[in-house]
Design a protein around this motif. Structure first.
Motif, PDB file in Angstrom:
ATOM      1  N   SER A  77      96.305  42.221  16.011  1.00 11.07           N
ATOM      2  CA  SER A  77      97.063  41.418  15.501  1.00 11.07           C
ATOM      3  C   SER A  77      96.472  40.056  16.304  1.00 11.07           C
ATOM      4  O   SER A  77      96.653  39.372  17.442  1.00 11.07           O
ATOM      5  N   PRO A  78      94.863  39.571  15.715  1.00 11.59           N
ATOM      6  CA  PRO A  78      94.525  38.714  17.146  1.00 11.59           C
ATOM      7  C   PRO A  78      95.117  36.880  16.814  1.00 11.59           C
ATOM      8  O   PRO A  78      94.463  36.428  16.062  1.00 11.59           O
ATOM      9  N   VAL A  79      96.649  37.179  16.326  1.00 13.43           N
ATOM     10  CA  VAL A  79      96.793  35.487  15.978  1.00 13.43           C
ATOM     11  C   VAL A  79      97.077  34.560  16.669  1.00 13.43           C
ATOM     12  O   VAL A  79      97.928  33.884  17.260  1.00 13.43           O
ATOM     13  N   PHE A  80      97.855  35.305  18.452  1.00 12.96           N
ATOM     14  CA  PHE A  80      98.158  34.492  19.108  1.00 12.96           C
ATOM     15  C   PHE A  80      97.562  34.130  20.477  1.00 12.96           C
ATOM     16  O   PHE A  80      98.126  34.010  21.202  1.00 12.96           O
ATOM     17  N   GLU A  81      96.214  34.238  20.002  1.00 19.90           N
ATOM     18  CA  GLU A  81      95.344  33.196  20.378  1.00 19.90           C
ATOM     19  C   GLU A  81      95.176  34.103  22.450  1.00 19.90           C
ATOM     20  O   GLU A  81      94.659  33.117  23.448  1.00 19.90           O
ATOM     21  N   TYR A  82      94.713  35.477  22.291  1.00 23.96           N
ATOM     22  CA  TYR A  82      94.684  36.085  23.282  1.00 23.96           C
ATOM     23  C   TYR A  82      93.406  35.616  23.985  1.00 23.96           C
ATOM     24  O   TYR A  82      92.921  35.593  23.300  1.00 23.96           O
ATOM     25  N   GLU A  83      93.294  35.412  25.446  1.00 24.76           N
ATOM     26  CA  GLU A  83      92.003  35.385  26.026  1.00 24.76           C
ATOM     27  C   GLU A  83      92.161  36.184  26.928  1.00 24.76           C
ATOM     28  O   GLU A  83      92.649  35.435  27.524  1.00 24.76           O
ATOM     29  N   ARG A  84      91.283  36.756  26.884  1.00 29.87           N
ATOM     30  CA  ARG A  84      90.913  37.818  28.517  1.00 29.87           C
ATOM     31  C   ARG A  84      89.633  36.721  28.925  1.00 29.87           C
ATOM     32  O   ARG A  84      88.556  36.836  29.232  1.00 29.87           O
ATOM     33  N   CYS A  85      90.601  35.161  29.957  1.00 29.70           N
ATOM     34  CA  CYS A  85      89.534  33.902  30.400  1.00 29.70           C
ATOM     35  C   CYS A  85      89.416  34.643  32.042  1.00 29.70           C
ATOM     36  O   CYS A  85      88.440  34.089  32.738  1.00 29.70           O
ATOM     37  N   GLY A  86      90.199  36.126  32.776  1.00 29.74           N
ATOM     38  CA  GLY A  86      90.354  35.159  34.125  1.00 29.74           C
ATOM     39  C   GLY A  86      90.550  35.199  35.168  1.00 29.74           C
ATOM     40  O   GLY A  86      90.754  33.819  34.550  1.00 29.74           O
ATOM     41  N   GLN A  87      91.461  35.151  35.777  1.00 25.95           N
ATOM     42  CA  GLN A  87      91.672  34.244  37.128  1.00 25.95           C
ATOM     43  C   GLN A  87      90.996  34.245  38.685  1.00 25.95           C
ATOM     44  O   GLN A  87      90.578  35.320  39.420  1.00 25.95           O
ATOM     45  N   ILE A  88      90.785  33.144  39.059  1.00 20.92           N
ATOM     46  CA  ILE A  88      90.008  32.627  40.119  1.00 20.92           C
ATOM     47  C   ILE A  88      91.155  32.053  40.637  1.00 20.92           C
ATOM     48  O   ILE A  88      91.711  30.907  40.245  1.00 20.92           O
ATOM     49  N   ARG A  89      91.714  32.975  42.567  1.00 25.17           N
ATOM     50  CA  ARG A  89      92.727  32.109  42.962  1.00 25.17           C
ATOM     51  C   ARG A  89      92.540  30.840  44.552  1.00 25.17           C
ATOM     52  O   ARG A  89      91.465  32.121  45.054  1.00 25.17           O
ATOM     53  N   PHE A  90      91.672  30.089  44.101  1.00 24.86           N
ATOM     54  CA  PHE A  90      91.364  29.477  45.808  1.00 24.86           C
ATOM     55  C   PHE A  90      92.126  29.400  47.426  1.00 24.86           C
ATOM     56  O   PHE A  90      93.274  30.217  47.092  1.00 24.86           O
ATOM     57  N   ALA A 143      93.994  37.033  31.726  1.00 20.84           N
ATOM     58  CA  ALA A 143      94.284  36.417  30.541  1.00 20.84           C
ATOM     59  C   ALA A 143      95.385  35.450  30.165  1.00 20.84           C
ATOM     60  O   ALA A 143      95.913  35.996  30.775  1.00 20.84           O
ATOM     61  N   VAL A 144      95.499  34.416  29.206  1.00 19.53           N
ATOM     62  CA  VAL A 144      95.931  33.903  28.537  1.00 19.53           C
ATOM     63  C   VAL A 144      96.617  34.294  27.083  1.00 19.53           C
ATOM     64  O   VAL A 144      95.177  34.051  25.905  1.00 19.53           O
ATOM     65  N   VAL A 145      97.995  34.037  26.994  1.00 18.96           N
ATOM     66  CA  VAL A 145      98.522  33.567  24.764  1.00 18.96           C
ATOM     67  C   VAL A 145      98.959  32.366  24.859  1.00 18.96           C
ATOM     68  O   VAL A 145      99.401  31.499  25.828  1.00 18.96           O
ATOM     69  N   ASN A 146      99.125  32.060  23.753  1.00 19.66           N
ATOM     70  CA  ASN A 146      99.463  31.235  23.370  1.00 19.66           C
ATOM     71  C   ASN A 146     101.205  31.639  23.043  1.00 19.66           C
ATOM     72  O   ASN A 146     101.856  32.315  22.100  1.00 19.66           O
ATOM     73  N   PRO A 147     101.963  31.027  24.134  1.00 15.33           N
ATOM     74  CA  PRO A 147     103.221  31.104  24.431  1.00 15.33           C
ATOM     75  C   PRO A 147     104.190  31.214  22.921  1.00 15.33           C
ATOM     76  O   PRO A 147     104.994  32.714  22.686  1.00 15.33           O
ATOM     77  N   PHE A 148     103.520  30.426  21.885  1.00 14.52           N
ATOM     78  CA  PHE A 148     105.041  31.067  21.004  1.00 14.52           C
ATOM     79  C   PHE A 148     104.402  31.702  20.163  1.00 14.52           C
ATOM     80  O   PHE A 148     105.370  32.049  19.029  1.00 14.52           O
ATOM     81  N   LEU A 149     102.720  31.314  20.170  1.00 16.88           N
ATOM     82  CA  LEU A 149     102.722  32.808  18.702  1.00 16.88           C
ATOM     83  C   LEU A 149     102.365  34.117  18.954  1.00 16.88           C
ATOM     84  O   LEU A 149     102.940  34.787  18.413  1.00 16.88           O
ATOM     85  N   ALA A 150     102.622  34.009  20.565  1.00 17.69           N
ATOM     86  CA  ALA A 150     102.770  36.029  21.581  1.00 17.69           C
ATOM     87  C   ALA A 150     104.281  35.838  20.812  1.00 17.69           C
ATOM     88  O   ALA A 150     104.704  36.494  20.424  1.00 17.69           O
ATOM     89  N   VAL A 151     105.328  35.154  20.618  1.00 16.80           N
ATOM     90  CA  VAL A 151     106.768  35.496  20.737  1.00 16.80           C
ATOM     91  C   VAL A 151     106.963  35.480  19.072  1.00 16.80           C
ATOM     92  O   VAL A 151     106.907  36.761  19.205  1.00 16.80           O
TER      93      VAL A 151
END
Ligand SMILES: Cc1cc2nc3c(=O)[nH]c(=O)nc-3n(C[C@H](O)[C@H](O)[C@H](O)COP(=O)(O)OP(=O)(O)OC[C@H]3O[C@@H](n4cnc5c(N)ncnc54)[C@H](O)[C@@H]3O)c2cc1C
Length: 382
Positions: A77-90, A143-151
């Motif tokens: 269901s590729p409708v909730f803006e799932y994006e595997r962007c990675g995370q940097i922790r400084f 990753a991040v998702v659009n929270p409204f669309l994910a729910v």
């Protein structure tokens, strides 16, 4: 009118939606009751980063499974803006290096791809991050998702398997009889079900109390700021890597939504407050705003001219050990799925899975004793 279902899920945040999805997947007739709209409370206010980095060793198998479940859902269901962007922790301080290495060793030990990187590589991965840092950890699979669309996607999945959703209806109490649950009471009438799952986020303790159950949940303030929309510039989630670990040691999270708004927050150690409650939502704190803007501009000096658009405040539900309450509690047929500790998006699919395991009476998919809802009984509040 009396409604009937196999299971009633109270609350349609990300946790209730995931529970409804998991139970309906197993053929149960699920009815979700939500006092507002699905995703309209804490979940809709979330930054919704999904990742395993620097979380909790005992929870790693669950976290890995949960992140994979989100990925699989995004493929279908590729409708909730799932994006595997990675995370940097400084990292800013030498003493944070040892802790970063510890987390990385643990995570690479289970096949995850996190690693320590030098400032030069940070600039390659996130060119706009030009502020002074000592080093960073990099977890490419976060990753991040659009929270409204994910729910909404989880709710739609549950609906496609026959679940029904009743928005704008508050559950006022539990219907109990002979030591077991018989359903829930609402202003619109009783809903009968032999299984009731309380997934009411920071309101769950209040609901459980109607059945005489004292859950060790306290509200914790979570705040966020958003700028006006800008052309895409921040590509990753950028967070602080705190040696002390845990939200109470302070945190930073910065990311750019698809809308172009930059969403960000910084809480310095000791800045976490438990004042207020889930119904008592006031303005974001001035000190919080000052620290958040200072951190954003230190890391991203090119954003000095950006305009702030809005801020918001929500209360997450927190337990004394920062782990969820998931499983049966009190009267037979009653289950708890709450106590997100500020990372409920990551864990929601796994929480749904654990509830489905408990309801089916089968061996839990993950270690479940660490989530026993009544594990603090008699030990007092956080
Ligand atoms: C600023 C911010 C940033 C965050 N960033 C992240 C992140 O990057 N990653 C992450 O994993 N998590 C993050 N979180 C935390 C995450 O959003 C929460 O853990 C998660 O949304 C909690 O979901 P929930 O379903 O338990 O609660 P909620 O979303 O609050 O859902 C509970 C629902 O139950 C309903 N309800 C309550 N009582 C009743 C009743 N009596 N009758 C009917 N309905 C009822 C409520 O209306 C609500 O919709 C963040 C949170 C905030 C605020």
């Amino acid at each position: 009118m009396v409604m009937r279902a196999d299971a009633v899920v109270v609350g349609a945040g990300v946790v209730g939606a995931a529970v409804a999805e998991a139970l309906s997947r197993e053929g149960r007739r699920v009815h979700v009751v939500e006092q507002g709209v699905p995703g309209g409370a804490v979940s809709g206010a979330s930054l919704a980063c999904i990742g395993t980095h620097m979380m909790d060793e005992d929870e790693l198998p669950l976290l890995v499974w949960s992140c994979a479940a989100w990925r699989a859902l995004a493929e279908h269901s590729p409708v909730f803006e799932y994006e595997r962007c990675g995370q940097i922790r400084f990292l800013d301080h030498e003493h944070e290096l040892a802790s970063a290495r510890h987390w990385i060793a643990m995570e690479t030990g289970v096949g995850l791809g996190s690693r320590l990187i030098e400032p030069d590589e940070v600039r390659r991965i996130e060119p706009i991050l030009k502020g002074p840092i000592l080093a960073a950890t990099w977890s490419p699979d976060d990753a991040v998702v659009n929270p409204f669309l994910a729910v909404r996607t989880l709710v739609a999945q549950a609906r496609s398997r026959g679940a029904t959703v009743q928005s704008g209806t508050a559950v006022s109490g539990l219907a109990l009889e002979g030591g077991r649950v018989r359903g829930v009471e609402t202003a619109a009438g009783r809903i009968e079900a032999g299984i009731v799952v309380l997934a009411g986020g920071p309101w769950t303790g209040r609901l459980a109390a109607t059945a005489g159950i004292d859950l060790a949940l306290v509200p914790r303030k979570a705040q966020c700021l958003a700028t006006v929309a800008r052309p895409p510039s921040i590509r990753r989630v950028v967070g602080a890597c705190k040696a002390e670990g845990g939200v109470d040691a302070g945190y930073t999270q910065i990311q750019q939504a698809r809308s172009g708004q930059i969403l960000f927050n910084t809480v310095l150690a000791g800045g976490i407050t438990a004042d207020g409650g889930p119904d008592d939502i006031r303005e974001a704190d001035r000190l919080f705003m000052r620290d958040s803007i200072a951190t954003l501009l230190r890391l991203f000096p090119d954003l000095a001219d950006v305009d702030l658009l809005r801020s918001w405040v929500r209360y997450e539900a927190v337990t004394p050990d920062d782990r969820f309450l998931v499983g049966p509690a009190g009267p037979e047929g009653l289950y708890i799925a709450a106590g997100d500790g500020g990372t409920g998006f990551i864990r929601a699919p796994a929480v749904g899975r654990l509830i489905a395991d408990h309801v089916a009476g089968r061996e839990p998919s993950f270690r479940s004793d660490i989530y026993a809802p009544l594990r603090f009984a008699g030990a007092g509040r956080a």
